[in-house]
Design a protein around this motif. Sequence first.
Motif, PDB file in Angstrom:
ATOM      1  N   CYS A  67      54.822  31.771  23.497  1.00 36.09           N
ATOM      2  CA  CYS A  67      54.110  32.594  22.512  1.00 36.09           C
ATOM      3  C   CYS A  67      53.905  34.009  23.041  1.00 36.09           C
ATOM      4  N   PHE A  68      53.553  34.103  24.317  1.00 35.34           N
ATOM      5  CA  PHE A  68      53.293  35.429  24.888  1.00 35.34           C
ATOM      6  C   PHE A  68      54.603  36.192  25.108  1.00 35.34           C
ATOM      7  N   VAL A  69      55.649  35.455  25.482  1.00 33.03           N
ATOM      8  CA  VAL A  69      56.971  36.086  25.597  1.00 33.03           C
ATOM      9  C   VAL A  69      57.373  36.645  24.231  1.00 33.03           C
ATOM     10  N   SER A  70      57.172  35.835  23.203  1.00 39.42           N
ATOM     11  CA  SER A  70      57.552  36.246  21.853  1.00 39.42           C
ATOM     12  C   SER A  70      56.754  37.463  21.391  1.00 39.42           C
ATOM     13  N   GLU A  71      55.455  37.469  21.684  1.00 40.07           N
ATOM     14  CA  GLU A  71      54.635  38.622  21.299  1.00 40.07           C
ATOM     15  C   GLU A  71      55.119  39.885  21.996  1.00 40.07           C
ATOM     16  N   ALA A  72      55.443  39.763  23.293  1.00 37.35           N
ATOM     17  CA  ALA A  72      55.931  40.924  24.038  1.00 37.35           C
ATOM     18  C   ALA A  72      57.256  41.405  23.448  1.00 37.35           C
ATOM     19  N   LEU A  73      58.169  40.473  23.221  1.00 37.56           N
ATOM     20  CA  LEU A  73      59.485  40.847  22.684  1.00 37.56           C
ATOM     21  C   LEU A  73      59.364  41.475  21.302  1.00 37.56           C
ATOM     22  N   ARG A  74      58.450  40.937  20.506  1.00 39.17           N
ATOM     23  CA  ARG A  74      58.318  41.475  19.153  1.00 39.17           C
ATOM     24  C   ARG A  74      57.829  42.921  19.193  1.00 39.17           C
ATOM     25  N   SER A  75      56.933  43.215  20.130  1.00 36.29           N
ATOM     26  CA  SER A  75      56.508  44.609  20.242  1.00 36.29           C
ATOM     27  C   SER A  75      57.681  45.468  20.708  1.00 36.29           C
ATOM     28  N   GLY A  76      58.575  44.866  21.503  1.00 30.02           N
ATOM     29  CA  GLY A  76      59.784  45.579  21.914  1.00 30.02           C
ATOM     30  C   GLY A  76      60.709  45.840  20.743  1.00 30.02           C
ATOM     31  N   VAL A  77      60.830  44.854  19.872  1.00 27.00           N
ATOM     32  CA  VAL A  77      61.674  45.019  18.679  1.00 27.00           C
ATOM     33  C   VAL A  77      61.150  46.188  17.841  1.00 27.00           C
ATOM     34  N   ASN A  78      59.822  46.295  17.785  1.00 23.25           N
ATOM     35  CA  ASN A  78      59.234  47.361  16.973  1.00 23.25           C
ATOM     36  C   ASN A  78      59.487  48.757  17.524  1.00 23.25           C
ATOM     37  N   THR A  79      59.903  48.856  18.803  1.00 21.80           N
ATOM     38  CA  THR A  79      60.169  50.192  19.350  1.00 21.80           C
ATOM     39  C   THR A  79      61.563  50.690  18.963  1.00 21.80           C
ATOM     40  N   ILE A  80      62.416  49.790  18.432  1.00 22.33           N
ATOM     41  CA  ILE A  80      63.779  50.206  18.107  1.00 22.33           C
ATOM     42  C   ILE A  80      63.793  50.901  16.757  1.00 22.33           C
ATOM     43  N   PRO A  81      64.306  52.132  16.710  1.00 19.11           N
ATOM     44  CA  PRO A  81      64.347  52.828  15.420  1.00 19.11           C
ATOM     45  C   PRO A  81      65.121  51.988  14.393  1.00 19.11           C
ATOM     46  N   PHE A  82      64.545  51.839  13.195  1.00 16.26           N
ATOM     47  CA  PHE A  82      65.153  50.955  12.203  1.00 16.26           C
ATOM     48  C   PHE A  82      66.560  51.419  11.825  1.00 16.26           C
ATOM     49  N   GLY A  83      66.780  52.728  11.956  1.00 19.81           N
ATOM     50  CA  GLY A  83      68.109  53.254  11.638  1.00 19.81           C
ATOM     51  C   GLY A  83      69.225  52.594  12.442  1.00 19.81           C
ATOM     52  N   GLN A  84      68.944  52.238  13.698  1.00 17.94           N
ATOM     53  CA  GLN A  84      69.981  51.582  14.513  1.00 17.94           C
ATOM     54  C   GLN A  84      70.341  50.226  13.930  1.00 17.94           C
ATOM     55  N   ILE A  85      69.336  49.537  13.398  1.00 15.20           N
ATOM     56  CA  ILE A  85      69.582  48.219  12.803  1.00 15.20           C
ATOM     57  C   ILE A  85      70.415  48.400  11.530  1.00 15.20           C
ATOM     58  N   GLU A  86      70.093  49.443  10.767  1.00 17.02           N
ATOM     59  CA  GLU A  86      70.880  49.732   9.562  1.00 17.02           C
ATOM     60  C   GLU A  86      72.310  50.119   9.929  1.00 17.02           C
ATOM     61  N   ALA A  87      72.440  50.892  11.006  1.00 14.77           N
ATOM     62  CA  ALA A  87      73.783  51.299  11.424  1.00 14.77           C
ATOM     63  C   ALA A  87      74.606  50.066  11.806  1.00 14.77           C
ATOM     64  N   ALA A  88      73.975  49.132  12.511  1.00 17.77           N
ATOM     65  CA  ALA A  88      74.675  47.906  12.902  1.00 17.77           C
ATOM     66  C   ALA A  88      75.067  47.099  11.666  1.00 17.77           C
ATOM     67  N   ARG A  89      74.155  47.030  10.705  1.00 16.66           N
ATOM     68  CA  ARG A  89      74.474  46.337   9.455  1.00 16.66           C
ATOM     69  C   ARG A  89      75.645  46.986   8.762  1.00 16.66           C
ATOM     70  N   SER A  90      75.632  48.307   8.722  1.00 12.66           N
ATOM     71  CA  SER A  90      76.675  48.973   7.948  1.00 12.66           C
ATOM     72  C   SER A  90      78.030  48.885   8.656  1.00 12.66           C
ATOM     73  N   LEU A  91      78.037  48.538   9.950  1.00 12.07           N
ATOM     74  CA  LEU A  91      79.311  48.269  10.612  1.00 12.07           C
ATOM     75  C   LEU A  91      79.842  46.888  10.235  1.00 12.07           C
ATOM     76  N   GLY A  92      78.968  46.070   9.634  1.00 12.48           N
ATOM     77  CA  GLY A  92      79.392  44.723   9.246  1.00 12.48           C
ATOM     78  C   GLY A  92      78.955  43.652  10.219  1.00 12.48           C
TER      79      GLY A  92
END
Lengths: 224, 247
Positions: free
Chosen positions: A104-129
Amino acid sequence: MEAFLANFNVVIDGFSWTIRLTAISAVFSFALGIVLTAMRVSPVPLLRLMASVYVEAVRNTPLTLVLLFCGLGLNSALGLSFAESVEWNVYWLAVLGLSAYTACFVSEALRSGVNTIPFGQIEAARSLGLTFMQNMRLIVLPQALRSVIGPLGSVLIALTKNTTVASVAGLGVQEASREMKLMFDQGVVPVLPTFIGFAIGFLVLCLPMGWIFGTLSKRMAVAR
Amino acid sequence: MTATSLVALENVNKHFGDLHVLRDINVTVERGEVVVVIGPSGSGKSTLCRTINRLETIDSGVITIDGQPLPSEGRGLARLRSDVGMVFQSFNLFAHKTVLENVTLGPVKVRKKSKEEAHKRAMELLDRVGIASQAEKYPAQLSGGQQQRVAIARALAMDPKVLMFDEPTSALDPEMVQEVLDVMTSLAKDGMTMVVVTHEMGFARRAANRVIFMADGEIVEQNTPDEFFTSPSSARAKDFLSKILTH
Protein backbone atom coordinates in the motif's frame (compact mmCIF):
# COMPACT_ATOMS: atom_id res chain seq x y z
CA MET A 1 28.77 -6.79 28.01
CA GLU A 2 30.57 -10.12 27.98
CA ALA A 3 27.23 -11.92 28.22
CA PHE A 4 25.98 -9.90 25.28
CA LEU A 5 29.10 -10.68 23.27
CA ALA A 6 28.87 -14.34 24.29
CA ASN A 7 25.45 -14.38 22.66
CA PHE A 8 26.75 -12.55 19.61
CA ASN A 9 26.09 -15.45 17.25
CA VAL A 10 22.45 -15.42 18.43
CA VAL A 11 22.29 -11.70 17.66
CA ILE A 12 23.75 -12.26 14.21
CA ASP A 13 21.34 -15.10 13.61
CA GLY A 14 18.40 -12.89 14.66
CA PHE A 15 19.44 -10.13 12.29
CA SER A 16 19.97 -12.59 9.47
CA TRP A 17 16.29 -13.52 9.81
CA THR A 18 15.38 -9.83 9.92
CA ILE A 19 17.24 -9.34 6.65
CA ARG A 20 15.56 -12.37 5.05
CA LEU A 21 12.09 -11.17 6.08
CA THR A 22 12.84 -7.66 4.84
CA ALA A 23 14.35 -8.65 1.51
CA ILE A 24 11.65 -11.11 0.47
CA SER A 25 8.82 -8.86 1.69
CA ALA A 26 10.40 -5.92 -0.13
CA VAL A 27 10.38 -7.83 -3.42
CA PHE A 28 6.75 -8.91 -3.05
CA SER A 29 5.49 -5.55 -1.81
CA PHE A 30 7.28 -3.80 -4.67
CA ALA A 31 5.71 -6.12 -7.24
CA LEU A 32 2.23 -5.82 -5.69
CA GLY A 33 2.71 -2.06 -5.30
CA ILE A 34 3.38 -1.72 -9.04
CA VAL A 35 0.28 -3.77 -9.89
CA LEU A 36 -1.85 -1.68 -7.51
CA THR A 37 -0.50 1.55 -9.01
CA ALA A 38 -1.23 0.39 -12.56
CA MET A 39 -4.76 -0.55 -11.47
CA ARG A 40 -5.29 2.82 -9.82
CA VAL A 41 -4.44 4.79 -12.95
CA SER A 42 -6.03 2.32 -15.39
CA PRO A 43 -8.93 3.31 -17.65
CA VAL A 44 -11.12 0.56 -16.12
CA PRO A 45 -13.24 1.99 -13.28
CA LEU A 46 -13.67 -1.38 -11.55
CA LEU A 47 -9.89 -1.94 -11.34
CA ARG A 48 -9.42 1.58 -9.99
CA LEU A 49 -12.07 0.97 -7.35
CA MET A 50 -10.69 -2.41 -6.29
CA ALA A 51 -7.16 -1.05 -5.90
CA SER A 52 -8.33 2.02 -3.97
CA VAL A 53 -10.46 -0.04 -1.59
CA TYR A 54 -7.56 -2.43 -0.99
CA VAL A 55 -5.04 0.32 -0.36
CA GLU A 56 -7.30 2.35 1.91
CA ALA A 57 -8.43 -0.70 3.88
CA VAL A 58 -5.02 -2.25 4.46
CA ARG A 59 -3.09 0.98 4.84
CA ASN A 60 -5.39 2.12 7.63
CA THR A 61 -5.29 -1.16 9.52
CA PRO A 62 -2.58 -1.52 12.19
CA LEU A 63 0.18 -3.87 11.06
CA THR A 64 -0.33 -5.88 14.26
CA LEU A 65 -3.89 -6.65 13.14
CA VAL A 66 -2.77 -7.52 9.62
CA LEU A 67 -0.20 -9.99 10.96
CA LEU A 68 -2.59 -11.41 13.56
CA PHE A 69 -5.07 -11.94 10.74
CA CYS A 70 -2.45 -13.85 8.78
CA GLY A 71 -1.67 -16.06 11.76
CA LEU A 72 -5.04 -16.53 13.44
CA GLY A 73 -7.34 -15.85 10.50
CA LEU A 74 -5.67 -17.31 7.46
CA ASN A 75 -3.61 -20.01 9.14
CA SER A 76 -5.58 -21.17 12.20
CA ALA A 77 -9.15 -20.49 11.06
CA LEU A 78 -8.91 -20.98 7.31
CA GLY A 79 -6.12 -23.52 7.30
CA LEU A 80 -3.80 -21.68 4.92
CA SER A 81 -0.35 -23.18 5.25
CA PHE A 82 2.82 -22.47 3.31
CA ALA A 83 5.20 -25.08 4.67
CA GLU A 84 5.43 -28.29 6.70
CA SER A 85 7.72 -26.89 9.34
CA VAL A 86 6.26 -24.38 11.76
CA GLU A 87 9.34 -22.23 11.42
CA TRP A 88 8.93 -21.74 7.67
CA ASN A 89 5.16 -21.59 7.77
CA VAL A 90 5.15 -18.60 10.12
CA TYR A 91 7.97 -17.06 8.09
CA TRP A 92 5.88 -17.09 4.90
CA LEU A 93 2.75 -15.96 6.75
CA ALA A 94 4.75 -13.01 8.05
CA VAL A 95 6.06 -12.29 4.53
CA LEU A 96 2.46 -12.34 3.28
CA GLY A 97 1.27 -9.89 5.94
CA LEU A 98 4.26 -7.56 5.61
CA SER A 99 4.03 -7.54 1.82
CA ALA A 100 0.28 -6.97 1.74
CA TYR A 101 0.74 -4.06 4.14
CA THR A 102 3.86 -2.48 2.66
CA ALA A 103 2.53 -2.71 -0.92
CA CYS A 104 0.00 0.00 0.00
CA PHE A 105 2.79 2.41 0.88
CA VAL A 106 4.77 1.47 -2.23
CA SER A 107 1.65 2.14 -4.28
CA GLU A 108 1.03 5.50 -2.61
CA ALA A 109 4.62 6.55 -3.28
CA LEU A 110 4.48 5.41 -6.91
CA ARG A 111 1.16 7.11 -7.48
CA SER A 112 2.59 10.42 -6.33
CA GLY A 113 5.41 9.73 -8.79
CA VAL A 114 2.92 9.15 -11.58
CA ASN A 115 1.40 12.52 -10.78
CA THR A 116 4.73 14.27 -11.43
CA ILE A 117 4.73 13.16 -15.08
CA PRO A 118 3.35 15.85 -17.38
CA PHE A 119 0.12 14.48 -18.86
CA GLY A 120 1.27 15.56 -22.30
CA GLN A 121 3.88 12.78 -22.32
CA ILE A 122 1.14 10.22 -21.73
CA GLU A 123 -0.87 11.74 -24.58
CA ALA A 124 2.20 11.70 -26.80
CA ALA A 125 2.70 8.00 -26.05
CA ARG A 126 -0.96 7.33 -26.82
CA SER A 127 -0.77 9.19 -30.08
CA LEU A 128 2.20 7.03 -31.12
CA GLY A 129 -0.15 4.06 -30.75
CA LEU A 130 1.22 2.62 -27.50
CA THR A 131 -1.29 0.53 -25.56
CA PHE A 132 -2.08 1.25 -21.91
CA MET A 133 0.32 -1.46 -20.70
CA GLN A 134 3.12 -0.23 -22.99
CA ASN A 135 2.51 3.31 -21.83
CA MET A 136 2.78 2.15 -18.19
CA ARG A 137 5.87 0.03 -18.75
CA LEU A 138 7.83 2.33 -21.05
CA ILE A 139 6.83 5.87 -20.15
CA VAL A 140 4.91 6.16 -16.87
CA LEU A 141 6.44 3.71 -14.38
CA PRO A 142 10.13 4.26 -15.27
CA GLN A 143 9.71 7.99 -14.65
CA ALA A 144 7.41 7.58 -11.65
CA LEU A 145 9.89 5.18 -10.07
CA ARG A 146 12.83 7.46 -10.59
CA SER A 147 11.04 10.38 -8.99
CA VAL A 148 10.10 8.46 -5.83
CA ILE A 149 13.30 6.56 -5.05
CA GLY A 150 13.74 8.67 -1.89
CA PRO A 151 10.24 7.93 -0.52
CA LEU A 152 10.64 4.25 -1.45
CA GLY A 153 13.80 4.23 0.69
CA SER A 154 11.70 5.39 3.64
CA VAL A 155 9.20 2.63 2.93
CA LEU A 156 12.01 0.06 2.95
CA ILE A 157 13.38 1.38 6.24
CA ALA A 158 9.89 1.23 7.76
CA LEU A 159 9.52 -2.34 6.48
CA THR A 160 12.83 -3.34 8.07
CA LYS A 161 11.69 -2.10 11.46
CA ASN A 162 8.16 -3.46 10.96
CA THR A 163 9.56 -7.00 10.78
CA THR A 164 9.85 -6.80 14.57
CA VAL A 165 6.05 -6.79 14.78
CA ALA A 166 5.99 -10.22 13.16
CA SER A 167 7.31 -11.91 16.28
CA VAL A 168 5.00 -10.21 18.77
CA ALA A 169 1.84 -10.43 16.65
CA GLY A 170 1.16 -14.07 17.40
CA LEU A 171 3.37 -15.48 14.67
CA GLY A 172 6.53 -15.93 16.72
CA VAL A 173 8.71 -15.50 13.66
CA GLN A 174 12.43 -15.55 14.19
CA GLU A 175 13.91 -12.10 13.86
CA ALA A 176 16.24 -9.83 15.80
CA SER A 177 13.85 -8.38 18.38
CA ARG A 178 12.55 -11.85 19.24
CA GLU A 179 16.08 -13.00 19.98
CA MET A 180 16.48 -9.97 22.18
CA LYS A 181 13.33 -10.77 24.11
CA LEU A 182 14.42 -14.40 24.50
CA MET A 183 17.76 -13.24 25.85
CA PHE A 184 15.96 -11.08 28.40
CA ASP A 185 13.67 -13.97 29.33
CA GLN A 186 16.67 -16.15 30.05
CA GLY A 187 17.97 -13.37 32.27
CA VAL A 188 21.56 -13.85 31.16
CA VAL A 189 22.19 -10.42 29.65
CA PRO A 190 22.22 -6.90 31.08
CA VAL A 191 19.16 -5.01 29.85
CA LEU A 192 20.50 -1.61 28.80
CA PRO A 193 23.59 -2.68 26.82
CA THR A 194 21.50 -5.32 25.07
CA PHE A 195 18.89 -2.78 24.06
CA ILE A 196 21.60 -0.48 22.78
CA GLY A 197 23.28 -3.35 20.97
CA PHE A 198 20.12 -4.31 19.10
CA ALA A 199 19.27 -0.68 18.37
CA ILE A 200 22.72 -0.26 16.85
CA GLY A 201 22.07 -3.40 14.83
CA PHE A 202 19.00 -1.78 13.27
CA LEU A 203 20.94 1.44 12.68
CA VAL A 204 23.61 -0.55 10.85
CA LEU A 205 20.89 -2.03 8.62
CA CYS A 206 18.83 1.10 8.03
CA LEU A 207 21.38 3.93 7.78
CA PRO A 208 23.00 2.59 4.58
CA MET A 209 19.55 2.13 3.05
CA GLY A 210 18.90 5.84 3.53
CA TRP A 211 22.28 6.73 2.02
CA ILE A 212 21.93 4.38 -0.92
CA PHE A 213 18.41 5.49 -1.81
CA GLY A 214 19.35 9.13 -1.34
CA THR A 215 22.29 8.79 -3.71
CA LEU A 216 20.29 6.77 -6.23
CA SER A 217 17.51 9.33 -6.10
CA LYS A 218 19.94 12.10 -7.09
CA ARG A 219 21.68 10.05 -9.75
CA MET A 220 18.50 8.75 -11.38
CA ALA A 221 16.55 12.02 -11.35
CA VAL A 222 14.94 12.83 -14.70
CA ALA A 223 15.80 16.34 -15.83
CA ARG A 224 12.85 18.34 -17.07
CA MET B 1 -17.50 14.44 -48.61
CA THR B 2 -15.96 11.71 -50.72
CA ALA B 3 -15.34 8.15 -49.63
CA THR B 4 -11.65 8.55 -50.23
CA SER B 5 -11.05 11.54 -47.97
CA LEU B 6 -8.15 10.80 -45.67
CA VAL B 7 -9.81 12.45 -42.70
CA ALA B 8 -13.54 13.05 -42.54
CA LEU B 9 -15.60 14.54 -39.71
CA GLU B 10 -19.34 14.30 -39.99
CA ASN B 11 -21.73 16.20 -37.69
CA VAL B 12 -19.23 16.14 -34.84
CA ASN B 13 -20.38 17.65 -31.57
CA LYS B 14 -18.60 17.99 -28.27
CA HIS B 15 -19.37 19.64 -24.96
CA PHE B 16 -17.18 20.51 -22.01
CA GLY B 17 -19.90 20.61 -19.38
CA ASP B 18 -22.27 23.35 -20.51
CA LEU B 19 -19.83 24.67 -23.08
CA HIS B 20 -20.59 23.51 -26.62
CA VAL B 21 -17.01 23.43 -27.95
CA LEU B 22 -17.62 21.74 -31.30
CA ARG B 23 -20.90 22.45 -33.11
CA ASP B 24 -21.89 20.21 -36.00
CA ILE B 25 -18.44 20.08 -37.50
CA ASN B 26 -18.31 18.75 -41.07
CA VAL B 27 -14.90 18.79 -42.63
CA THR B 28 -12.68 16.61 -44.80
CA VAL B 29 -8.96 16.54 -45.44
CA GLU B 30 -7.71 15.08 -48.71
CA ARG B 31 -4.46 13.24 -49.28
CA GLY B 32 -1.52 15.57 -49.60
CA GLU B 33 -3.54 18.54 -48.44
CA VAL B 34 -2.24 21.07 -45.93
CA VAL B 35 -5.09 22.53 -43.91
CA VAL B 36 -4.45 25.37 -41.51
CA VAL B 37 -6.99 25.98 -38.77
CA ILE B 38 -7.09 29.47 -37.34
CA GLY B 39 -9.42 31.36 -35.05
CA PRO B 40 -9.58 33.18 -31.73
CA SER B 41 -8.62 31.28 -28.59
CA GLY B 42 -11.47 29.21 -27.24
CA SER B 43 -12.87 28.71 -30.72
CA GLY B 44 -12.42 24.93 -30.50
CA LYS B 45 -9.58 24.57 -33.00
CA SER B 46 -7.25 22.66 -30.66
CA THR B 47 -10.13 20.45 -29.55
CA LEU B 48 -10.93 19.72 -33.20
CA CYS B 49 -7.33 18.71 -33.80
CA ARG B 50 -7.29 16.47 -30.71
CA THR B 51 -10.54 14.70 -31.55
CA ILE B 52 -8.99 13.37 -34.76
CA ASN B 53 -6.89 10.85 -32.83
CA ARG B 54 -9.32 10.68 -29.96
CA LEU B 55 -7.23 12.44 -27.36
CA GLU B 56 -10.62 14.10 -26.88
CA THR B 57 -13.76 12.02 -27.13
CA ILE B 58 -16.76 13.32 -29.04
CA ASP B 59 -20.41 13.36 -27.99
CA SER B 60 -21.91 12.67 -31.39
CA GLY B 61 -20.94 12.40 -35.03
CA VAL B 62 -18.51 10.23 -36.95
CA ILE B 63 -14.79 10.59 -37.57
CA THR B 64 -13.14 8.39 -40.18
CA ILE B 65 -9.46 8.06 -41.01
CA ASP B 66 -8.83 6.66 -44.47
CA GLY B 67 -12.41 5.40 -44.57
CA GLN B 68 -12.21 3.64 -41.20
CA PRO B 69 -14.31 4.92 -38.31
CA LEU B 70 -12.26 5.80 -35.23
CA PRO B 71 -12.53 2.95 -32.68
CA SER B 72 -13.46 4.07 -29.18
CA GLU B 73 -10.75 2.16 -27.29
CA GLY B 74 -8.38 -0.76 -27.17
CA ARG B 75 -5.91 -2.03 -29.72
CA GLY B 76 -7.96 -0.85 -32.67
CA LEU B 77 -7.71 2.70 -31.40
CA ALA B 78 -3.99 2.33 -30.69
CA ARG B 79 -3.43 1.07 -34.25
CA LEU B 80 -5.36 3.95 -35.77
CA ARG B 81 -3.58 6.48 -33.58
CA SER B 82 -0.25 5.19 -34.83
CA ASP B 83 -1.29 6.38 -38.31
CA VAL B 84 -2.13 9.87 -37.09
CA GLY B 85 1.01 11.77 -36.08
CA MET B 86 0.66 14.44 -33.43
CA VAL B 87 2.88 17.39 -32.63
CA PHE B 88 1.96 19.26 -29.44
CA GLN B 89 2.36 22.82 -28.29
CA SER B 90 4.48 21.69 -25.33
CA PHE B 91 6.60 19.15 -27.32
CA ASN B 92 5.87 16.33 -24.83
CA LEU B 93 9.11 14.49 -25.44
CA PHE B 94 9.76 11.54 -23.11
CA ALA B 95 12.03 13.13 -20.52
CA HIS B 96 13.78 9.92 -19.46
CA LYS B 97 14.75 8.92 -23.00
CA THR B 98 17.38 10.34 -25.32
CA VAL B 99 16.44 12.16 -28.51
CA LEU B 100 17.21 9.02 -30.51
CA GLU B 101 15.17 6.80 -28.15
CA ASN B 102 12.26 9.21 -28.41
CA VAL B 103 12.27 8.77 -32.17
CA THR B 104 12.81 4.98 -32.25
CA LEU B 105 10.33 4.07 -29.49
CA GLY B 106 7.20 4.05 -31.65
CA PRO B 107 8.70 2.22 -34.63
CA VAL B 108 10.19 -0.50 -32.39
CA LYS B 109 7.33 -0.97 -29.93
CA VAL B 110 4.33 -0.28 -32.16
CA ARG B 111 5.52 -0.97 -35.70
CA LYS B 112 7.75 -3.86 -34.50
CA LYS B 113 10.66 -2.70 -36.62
CA SER B 114 14.12 -3.99 -35.78
CA LYS B 115 16.29 -1.72 -33.63
CA GLU B 116 18.79 -1.28 -36.46
CA GLU B 117 16.16 -0.32 -38.99
CA ALA B 118 14.46 2.09 -36.58
CA HIS B 119 17.83 3.58 -35.63
CA LYS B 120 18.81 4.15 -39.26
CA ARG B 121 15.49 5.78 -40.11
CA ALA B 122 15.58 7.90 -36.94
CA MET B 123 19.00 9.26 -37.84
CA GLU B 124 17.77 10.14 -41.32
CA LEU B 125 14.80 11.98 -39.85
CA LEU B 126 16.89 13.75 -37.21
CA ASP B 127 19.25 14.77 -39.98
CA ARG B 128 16.31 16.09 -41.96
CA VAL B 129 15.12 18.27 -39.06
CA GLY B 130 18.72 19.32 -38.41
CA ILE B 131 19.37 17.70 -35.01
CA ALA B 132 21.32 14.56 -35.86
CA SER B 133 24.26 15.82 -33.81
CA GLN B 134 22.10 15.93 -30.65
CA ALA B 135 20.82 12.36 -30.94
CA GLU B 136 22.35 11.16 -27.66
CA LYS B 137 21.19 14.12 -25.58
CA TYR B 138 18.14 14.22 -23.33
CA PRO B 139 15.22 16.55 -24.13
CA ALA B 140 15.98 18.86 -21.20
CA GLN B 141 19.39 19.61 -22.76
CA LEU B 142 17.83 21.02 -25.94
CA SER B 143 16.25 24.37 -26.74
CA GLY B 144 12.53 24.58 -27.31
CA GLY B 145 12.93 24.80 -31.06
CA GLN B 146 15.18 21.76 -31.10
CA GLN B 147 12.76 19.82 -28.90
CA GLN B 148 9.89 20.60 -31.23
CA ARG B 149 11.90 19.44 -34.23
CA VAL B 150 12.61 16.18 -32.39
CA ALA B 151 8.87 15.87 -31.75
CA ILE B 152 8.26 16.26 -35.48
CA ALA B 153 10.87 13.58 -36.23
CA ARG B 154 9.24 11.32 -33.64
CA ALA B 155 5.88 11.70 -35.36
CA LEU B 156 7.39 11.20 -38.83
CA ALA B 157 9.13 7.99 -37.73
CA MET B 158 5.73 6.30 -37.61
CA ASP B 159 5.18 7.06 -41.31
CA PRO B 160 1.80 8.57 -40.43
CA LYS B 161 -0.93 9.07 -43.00
CA VAL B 162 -1.58 12.51 -41.61
CA LEU B 163 0.29 14.82 -39.24
CA MET B 164 -1.59 16.98 -36.77
CA PHE B 165 0.08 20.10 -35.35
CA ASP B 166 -1.56 21.63 -32.29
CA GLU B 167 -0.11 25.16 -32.04
CA PRO B 168 3.44 23.87 -32.56
CA THR B 169 5.15 27.24 -32.23
CA SER B 170 3.06 28.86 -29.50
CA ALA B 171 5.34 27.77 -26.65
CA LEU B 172 8.56 28.78 -28.41
CA ASP B 173 10.78 31.79 -27.91
CA PRO B 174 10.36 34.07 -30.94
CA GLU B 175 13.80 33.36 -32.36
CA MET B 176 13.04 29.63 -32.52
CA VAL B 177 9.72 29.83 -34.32
CA GLN B 178 11.26 30.04 -37.77
CA GLU B 179 13.36 26.86 -37.51
CA VAL B 180 10.22 24.86 -36.71
CA LEU B 181 8.15 26.54 -39.42
CA ASP B 182 10.91 25.83 -41.94
CA VAL B 183 10.70 22.11 -41.18
CA MET B 184 6.91 22.22 -41.47
CA THR B 185 7.05 24.10 -44.76
CA SER B 186 9.43 21.57 -46.23
CA LEU B 187 7.12 18.72 -45.13
CA ALA B 188 4.20 20.48 -46.78
CA LYS B 189 6.19 20.82 -50.00
CA ASP B 190 6.95 17.10 -49.92
CA GLY B 191 3.26 16.29 -50.00
CA MET B 192 2.68 15.32 -46.35
CA THR B 193 -0.98 15.57 -45.37
CA MET B 194 -1.10 18.07 -42.52
CA VAL B 195 -3.65 19.71 -40.26
CA VAL B 196 -2.07 22.68 -38.52
CA VAL B 197 -3.64 24.71 -35.75
CA THR B 198 -1.58 27.87 -35.58
CA HIS B 199 -1.44 31.62 -35.19
CA GLU B 200 1.37 31.89 -37.76
CA MET B 201 -0.40 33.63 -40.61
CA GLY B 202 2.78 33.75 -42.67
CA PHE B 203 2.94 29.96 -42.61
CA ALA B 204 -0.75 29.73 -43.51
CA ARG B 205 -0.23 31.96 -46.56
CA ARG B 206 2.92 30.20 -47.66
CA ALA B 207 2.19 26.52 -47.08
CA ALA B 208 -1.55 25.94 -46.75
CA ASN B 209 -3.86 24.65 -49.47
CA ARG B 210 -6.85 25.65 -47.44
CA VAL B 211 -7.54 27.81 -44.40
CA ILE B 212 -10.33 26.93 -41.99
CA PHE B 213 -11.54 29.74 -39.78
CA MET B 214 -13.26 28.68 -36.56
CA ALA B 215 -15.12 30.71 -33.95
CA ASP B 216 -17.31 29.61 -31.04
CA GLY B 217 -17.02 25.93 -31.95
CA GLU B 218 -18.12 26.37 -35.53
CA ILE B 219 -16.36 26.40 -38.86
CA VAL B 220 -17.24 29.89 -39.98
CA GLU B 221 -15.54 29.80 -43.34
CA GLN B 222 -12.91 27.95 -45.32
CA ASN B 223 -11.06 29.03 -48.41
CA THR B 224 -7.70 29.14 -50.12
CA PRO B 225 -5.25 31.27 -48.15
CA ASP B 226 -5.16 33.95 -50.89
CA GLU B 227 -8.92 34.33 -50.94
CA PHE B 228 -9.27 34.11 -47.19
CA PHE B 229 -6.63 36.65 -46.27
CA THR B 230 -7.49 39.16 -49.00
CA SER B 231 -11.26 38.94 -48.93
CA PRO B 232 -12.73 37.11 -45.95
CA SER B 233 -16.47 36.76 -46.34
CA SER B 234 -17.69 36.62 -42.74
CA ALA B 235 -17.75 39.52 -40.32
CA ARG B 236 -16.07 37.43 -37.62
CA ALA B 237 -13.16 36.51 -39.88
CA LYS B 238 -12.75 40.17 -40.91
CA ASP B 239 -12.76 41.20 -37.27
CA PHE B 240 -10.23 38.47 -36.33
CA LEU B 241 -7.89 39.33 -39.22
CA SER B 242 -8.05 43.04 -38.48
CA LYS B 243 -6.91 42.34 -34.92
CA ILE B 244 -3.93 40.16 -35.83
CA LEU B 245 -2.76 41.74 -39.09
CA THR B 246 -2.70 45.41 -38.15
CA HIS B 247 0.33 45.28 -35.88
